[in-house]
Design an enzyme around this catalytic site. Sequence first.
Site, short mmCIF file in Angstrom:
data_model
loop_
_atom_site.label_atom_id
_atom_site.label_comp_id
_atom_site.label_asym_id
_atom_site.label_seq_id
_atom_site.Cartn_x
_atom_site.Cartn_y
_atom_site.Cartn_z
N LYS A 67 0.84 -1.20 -0.04
CA LYS A 67 0.02 0.04 0.10
C LYS A 67 0.85 1.13 0.04
CE LYS A 67 -2.40 1.69 3.45
NZ LYS A 67 -3.55 1.81 4.62
N MET A 219 -6.71 1.98 18.85
CA MET A 219 -6.71 1.80 17.21
C MET A 219 -5.92 2.82 16.74
SD MET A 219 -7.77 -1.29 17.09
CE MET A 219 -7.48 -1.46 15.42
P1 NAD Z 1 -9.37 12.39 12.25
O1 NAD Z 1 -8.32 13.39 12.32
O2 NAD Z 1 -10.39 12.28 11.39
O3 NAD Z 1 -9.86 12.55 13.84
C1 NAD Z 1 -8.89 12.68 15.03
C2 NAD Z 1 -9.59 12.41 16.27
O4 NAD Z 1 -8.70 12.46 17.28
C3 NAD Z 1 -10.89 13.39 16.66
O5 NAD Z 1 -11.88 12.59 17.41
C4 NAD Z 1 -10.16 14.26 17.64
O6 NAD Z 1 -11.09 14.85 18.20
C5 NAD Z 1 -9.29 13.54 18.29
N1 NAD Z 1 -8.09 14.12 18.65
C6 NAD Z 1 -7.23 14.75 18.21
N2 NAD Z 1 -6.12 15.18 19.06
C7 NAD Z 1 -6.74 15.05 20.05
C8 NAD Z 1 -6.01 15.33 21.52
N3 NAD Z 1 -4.93 16.03 21.77
N4 NAD Z 1 -6.83 14.88 22.60
C9 NAD Z 1 -8.01 14.19 22.41
N5 NAD Z 1 -8.50 14.02 21.12
C10 NAD Z 1 -7.74 14.45 20.14
O7 NAD Z 1 -8.47 11.01 12.44
P2 NAD Z 1 -8.93 9.55 11.91
O8 NAD Z 1 -8.73 9.28 10.67
O9 NAD Z 1 -10.27 9.24 12.64
O10 NAD Z 1 -7.62 8.63 12.48
C11 NAD Z 1 -7.63 8.57 14.11
C12 NAD Z 1 -6.30 7.98 14.40
O11 NAD Z 1 -6.25 6.74 14.09
C13 NAD Z 1 -5.06 8.69 13.92
O12 NAD Z 1 -4.07 8.90 14.78
C14 NAD Z 1 -4.83 7.65 12.65
O13 NAD Z 1 -3.31 7.82 12.55
C15 NAD Z 1 -4.96 6.43 13.14
N6 NAD Z 1 -5.17 5.36 12.23
C16 NAD Z 1 -4.71 4.13 12.70
C17 NAD Z 1 -4.79 2.84 11.86
C18 NAD Z 1 -4.28 1.73 12.25
O14 NAD Z 1 -4.42 0.66 11.55
N7 NAD Z 1 -4.06 1.41 13.63
C19 NAD Z 1 -5.35 3.12 10.75
C20 NAD Z 1 -6.01 4.47 10.22
C21 NAD Z 1 -5.77 5.39 10.90
#
Ligand code: NAD
Length: 321
Positions: A67, A219
Amino acid sequence: MYIVPEKEIAALVTRKDNFDAVEQVFASMASKSAYNFPVIREAIGHADALYGFKSGFDRAALNLGLKSGGYWPGNAAKGLTNHQSTVFLFDADTGKCRAVVGGNLLTALRTAAAAAVSVAHLARKDSKVLGMIGAGHQATFQLQAVAEQRDFEKVVAWNRTPEKLASLEKVAKELGLPFESVSLDELGAQADVIVTIVSSQAAILKDGQVKPGTHIACMGTDTKGKQEVEAALVARATVFTDEIAQSISIGEAQHAIADGSLKQADIAEIGAVINGDHPGRRSDDEVTLFDGTGVGLQDLAVASKVVDLAIEKGIAIEVDF
Ligand code: NAD
């Protein structure tokens, strides 16, 4: 070679397809018939973009590929998604490119499937309340996939900006589940299963807020420096992950490993539970925690399923390559 465009994917795969594909590949990783190659991630010095590759080979399913993609912060202003990804699959016998598949929706679906697999294998069977922390792009996918793993009776949720919880409330209503926006104390006191899906650099959920017997799917932490839950909570829990090397370096476990409260040997692969080589949850009082870091093999597994379905339904675009 086949092309499956991004716009076709939503109608092609079901959540069960994604669940089965991710469960299979986690099992293959634990039995060492599938492995991820080292991840490449670079700030390219243009458009503030972070670009990289996640790749691997599943010898059991014969999924070989990568990917490619990353994060372009200026995209939203252009009407595009900031996260961009494309999956490339190769024929494991010849090396010829088998397919190019849109990877944006698939990323959300395979991440949600990973949390769902962890709940299916580790949460108490009598779990009734689902707690959601985070309300960003990934959160609704997580809620949809996890909610169907147990007979949940209610969803409680917390987000830094509570008004953003409207998107989760809508999904909960569609699922016929009552929904409540709560404090973190209330969330931990009520929830039997908690999904954390935020992009934070400091612990949000504290050890003292989580009751015995809870299953937590962390996650959001997929990079060095990110953190969703207190290291003491990780140390208290029985920890499972998709890949141990990622869990200790870029996953939620990185902080408990760094402060010495958790040892690498204490972390088990979820695939070992799927394969029956690890008992998983041992008691109703145990806190289990899945550190879902996100591996390239998950992307290959769901993309391969998409290609099979797209060919079957005549949607795949065939190109002489
Ligand atoms: P997004 O930017 O759409 O949403 C971010 C979320 O984090 C929101 O709910 C926001 O309120 C919250 N947030 C940000 N900073 C914060 C803080 N300091 N304190 C409290 N809450 C906070 O992001 P998304 O696309 O929903 O992704 C969320 C997370 O998941 C990211 O860290 C992303 O990298 C991760 N992710 C992980 C995987 C995996 O395979 N594990 C895959 C995709 C995304």
